[in-house]
Scaffold this motif. Structure first.
Motif: not given
Ligand code: HEC
Length: 314
Positions: A235, A238-239, A250, A257, A276, A278-280, A282, A284
């Motif tokens: 995670c 990317c975060h 986060y 929320y 995807g 919700k935030w841009g 790209v 996930m």
């Molecule tokens: C390859 C990159 C990448 C990885 C690895 C990744 N994320 Fe994300 N994540 C993103 C992106 C890009 C978004 C925004 C998606 C969107 O715009 O809806 C996002 C959005 C989210 C959100 C917001 C969801 C929402 O409903 O608003 C959460 C929570 C989150 N990630 C948790 C995690 C967790 C926990 C992990 C590991 C288990 C993880 N992410 C791994 C790229 C990643």
């Protein structure tokens, strides 16, 4: 010479004569300069005439019962200054905002000096900024927190004394070494307190001779364990909890929320199925095949724990 020039510029600024001259005074004023104008023994202002223009990062804030905000503005890793903003400017003093503003020293809400913000002078130059590590402190430290006055600290391993917040703008937490009263925004009234053992981040403030902690953030004492789990499941590539990276920070996710009873279910679903839009642009990727359901639950709980950043800043 320097200070008389400063107060002359201050008076000119108050008279509204020249924003150019005021801009000249800007670079001169640092938070340290302002702190020098507060008597350490009494906490009162020595100079109430000079208009200081400052910039710095907000570390903690609370909305007072009268709608004004009490905030701290920090230089990185050093003592900050208490700032009092009227209701119209209060929303700009959100923790981790980098702000610029003008103010004069006056009486703060608890008797000690605060920089009273000139209405309309505030601009936010950046959000989600870091401001140095918190000094870890136990509950006993708050018997006399003067050595950390104005600094960003974390009160470690405490639990809330009552089940809900009331409207007093204070709440008590208990640690092994005693009880500490937190100062917090009065808008938390009737909300459930966070469960379990916590570290409370914020700035010590003296109120009626006793030390309180102006709270900016509550995090579970297990925060590092959860962060290690997030690192294991990629995670963190990317975060970041505090800063927008490929994915949203986060604390931004948790803020969105903060009042949603379905939040944990929604975040767990995002981890499982990806998504995807919700935030841009790209998306996930779906991670359900790699991250077991118990870990998804634990990660969602951890992320949503950052909602207190937003709730405490209301
Ligand atoms: C390859 C990159 C990448 C990885 C690895 C990744 N994320 Fe994300 N994540 C993103 C992106 C890009 C978004 C925004 C998606 C969107 O715009 O809806 C996002 C959005 C989210 C959100 C917001 C969801 C929402 O409903 O608003 C959460 C929570 C989150 N990630 C948790 C995690 C967790 C926990 C992990 C590991 C288990 C993880 N992410 C791994 C790229 C990643």
């Amino acid at each position: 010479m320097k200070s008389s020039l400063g107060s002359l510029l201050g008076r000119l600024a108050i008279a509204g004569l020249s924003s150019v001259l005021l801009a000249g005074a800007v670079s001169a004023a640092s938070i340290e300069d302002v702190l020098k104008q507060i008597d350490p023994a009494t906490g009162k202002a020595k100079d109430t005439a000079t208009a200081f223009t400052l910039s710095g990062i907000v570390s903690a804030r609370a909305t007072l019962a009268d709608g004004r905000a009490l905030a701290f503005v920090q230089p990185s890793g050093a003592a900050g200054v208490a700032v009092l903003a009227g209701a119209a400017d209060a929303a700009r003093f959100i923790p981790r905002n980098d702000v610029s503003f003008t103010g004069t020293l006056g009486e703060g809400p608890f008797g000690s000096a605060a920089l009273v913000v000139k209405a309309g002078s505030v601009s936010v130059t950046a959000t989600n900024k870091a401001f140095g590590a918190a000094e870890p402190r136990g509950a006993d430290f708050f018997k006399d927190a003067s050595s950390s006055a104005g600094r960003y600290v974390s009160l470690t391993n405490v639990v809330f004394a009552g089940p809900k917040f009331d409207g007093t703008g204070t709440a008590k937490v208990k640690g092994d070494a005693g009880e500490v009263t937190l100062l917090l925004t009065s808008t938390l009234k009737d909300r459930d307190v966070p469960a379990g053992a916590l570290n409370v981040f914020g700035v010590p403030v003296k109120v009626d001779g006793g030390w309180r902690l102006l709270a900016a953030r509550f995090l579970s004492v297990n925060n590092r364990t959860a962060q290690a789990l997030a690192t294991k499941h990629t995670c963190m590539t990317c975060h970041n909890p505090d800063i927008k990276a490929v994915g949203p920070s986060y604390r931004d996710v948790a803020a969105r929320y903060k009042d949603d009873p379905e939040a944990v279910a929604k975040l767990t679903l995002q981890m499982e199925k990806g998504g995807g839009g919700k935030w841009g642009l790209v998306p996930m990727p779906p991670l359900g095949a790699k991250v077991p359901v118990e870990d998804r639950q634990q990660l969602a709980q951890w992320i949503i724990g950052y909602r207190w950043d937003a709730l405490l800043a209301e």
